[in-house]
Write an enzyme that holds these catalytic residues in place. Structure first.
Site, PDB file in Angstrom:
ATOM      1  CB  SER A  61      -0.872   0.222   1.235  1.00 49.18           C
ATOM      2  OG  SER A  61      -1.662  -1.142   1.244  1.00 49.18           O
TER       3      SER A  61
HETATM    4  N1  SAH Z   1      -0.420  -4.903   4.058  1.00 48.44           N
HETATM    5  C1  SAH Z   1       0.250  -5.334   2.756  1.00 48.44           C
HETATM    6  C2  SAH Z   1      -0.743  -5.222   1.581  1.00 48.44           C
HETATM    7  C3  SAH Z   1      -0.861  -6.459   0.692  1.00 48.44           C
HETATM    8  S1  SAH Z   1      -2.187  -6.273  -0.502  1.00 48.44           S
HETATM    9  C4  SAH Z   1       1.552  -4.785   2.517  1.00 48.44           C
HETATM   10  O1  SAH Z   1       1.706  -3.670   3.227  1.00 48.44           O
HETATM   11  O2  SAH Z   1       2.353  -5.134   1.759  1.00 48.44           O
HETATM   12  C5  SAH Z   1      -3.441  -7.414   0.220  1.00 48.44           C
HETATM   13  C6  SAH Z   1      -2.873  -8.918   0.671  1.00 48.44           C
HETATM   14  O3  SAH Z   1      -4.019  -9.580   1.132  1.00 48.44           O
HETATM   15  C7  SAH Z   1      -2.376  -9.562  -0.598  1.00 48.44           C
HETATM   16  O4  SAH Z   1      -1.171 -10.243  -0.202  1.00 48.44           O
HETATM   17  C8  SAH Z   1      -3.373 -10.779  -0.602  1.00 48.44           C
HETATM   18  O5  SAH Z   1      -2.964 -11.918  -1.283  1.00 48.44           O
HETATM   19  C9  SAH Z   1      -3.810 -10.915   0.663  1.00 48.44           C
HETATM   20  N2  SAH Z   1      -5.372 -11.478   0.854  1.00 48.44           N
HETATM   21  C10 SAH Z   1      -6.423 -11.294   0.021  1.00 48.44           C
HETATM   22  N3  SAH Z   1      -7.371 -12.075   0.697  1.00 48.44           N
HETATM   23  C11 SAH Z   1      -7.065 -12.552   1.709  1.00 48.44           C
HETATM   24  C12 SAH Z   1      -7.568 -13.394   2.749  1.00 48.44           C
HETATM   25  N4  SAH Z   1      -8.781 -13.923   2.635  1.00 48.44           N
HETATM   26  N5  SAH Z   1      -6.614 -14.018   3.914  1.00 48.44           N
HETATM   27  C13 SAH Z   1      -5.536 -13.516   3.873  1.00 48.44           C
HETATM   28  N6  SAH Z   1      -5.021 -12.761   2.820  1.00 48.44           N
HETATM   29  C14 SAH Z   1      -5.586 -12.414   1.864  1.00 48.44           C
END
Ligand code: SAH
Length: 214
Positions: A61
């Site tokens: 993000s």
């Molecule tokens: N906070 C992270 C943002 C990652 S983007 C950072 O700072 O890098 C969102 C993430 O949520 C992705 O890696 C995706 O694979 C994960 N995601 C999506 N659905 C999910 C679920 N049901 N359970 C766990 N992770 C999930």
């Protein structure tokens, strides 16, 4: 050092300038080396005012969004936090600086493994990570004082609300596949109340209580 200077500038121009005032949050953002959470080729862009790809179609993000969501969790040193969507592990590290313990869940195994390794290298011993569907929460470790969802949900998963303490706070983007509204949800004795923190755009939350795959 170059990255430290870029980090200072990121905090003053992107985060403080837009009204983030929680000193503990600002301090954590000055401290955590964001460039370590992206691929080597993207390190020079790590402190820019935008999200970046982290592989598997996912993104880290934008710094301001991380700060805004973290501030809205109103964390204290004693809080246990649940994070859904570990991704790069950057938001996890910020939370680990501010809370007692962070429980983080990632559904994509490759991302889970990379983030786990990096968080271990950086000695975040208060992070507990697992690879599974975060829309179910982490019942065995609940309730949590704070829950953060870093992927866009079609609606607030009821399972997660149930895993908040009375007095607990959740931050979650809710909307359609293309755009969402960031909500802060507070749970008290009377029920839950929602505060609209504004528009945002996240990758999809995929799972039993999120979007279906595909
Ligand atoms: N906070 C992270 C943002 C990652 S983007 C950072 O700072 O890098 C969102 C993430 O949520 C992705 O890696 C995706 O694979 C994960 N995601 C999506 N659905 C999910 C679920 N049901 N359970 C766990 N992770 C999930």
């Amino acid at each position: 050092m170059k990255f430290k200077r870029l980090r200072e500038k990121m905090v003053s121009t992107q985060i403080e300038a837009r009204g983030i005032h929680d000193q503990r949050v600002l301090e954590a953002m000055r401290k955590v080396a964001r460039h370590l959470f992206v691929g080597e080729a993207l390190q020079d862009q790590a402190y820019g005012d935008f999200p970046l790809p982290i592989g598997e179609g996912q993104t880290i993000s934008q710094p301001y969004i991380v700060a805004e969501m973290t501030q809205a969790l109103e964390l204290t040193k004693d809080d246990r936090v649940l994070e859904i969507g570990t991704g790069s592990g950057y938001q996890t590290a910020i939370l680990a600086e501010l809370a007692f313990r962070v429980y983080t869940i990632e559904r994509v195994r490759e991302l889970f493994i990379t983030a786990r390794k990096l968080l271990d290298q950086l000695a975040y011993h208060n992070v507990i990570a697992k690879c599974s569907d975060g829309t179910l929460g982490w019942p065995d470790e609940s309730p949590f004082e704070a829950i953060i969802v870093t992927a866009g949900a079609p609606e607030v998963p009821e399972k997660l609300v149930q895993q908040l303490t009375i007095g607990g706070r959740m931050v979650i983007p809710v909307g359609n596949r293309w755009s969402q509204t960031l909500f802060q949800i507070g749970r008290d004795k009377g029920g839950v109340h929602k505060t609209d923190l504004g528009g945002c755009r996240f990758v999809k939350l995929i799972g039993e209580h999120g979007w279906k795959e595909g």
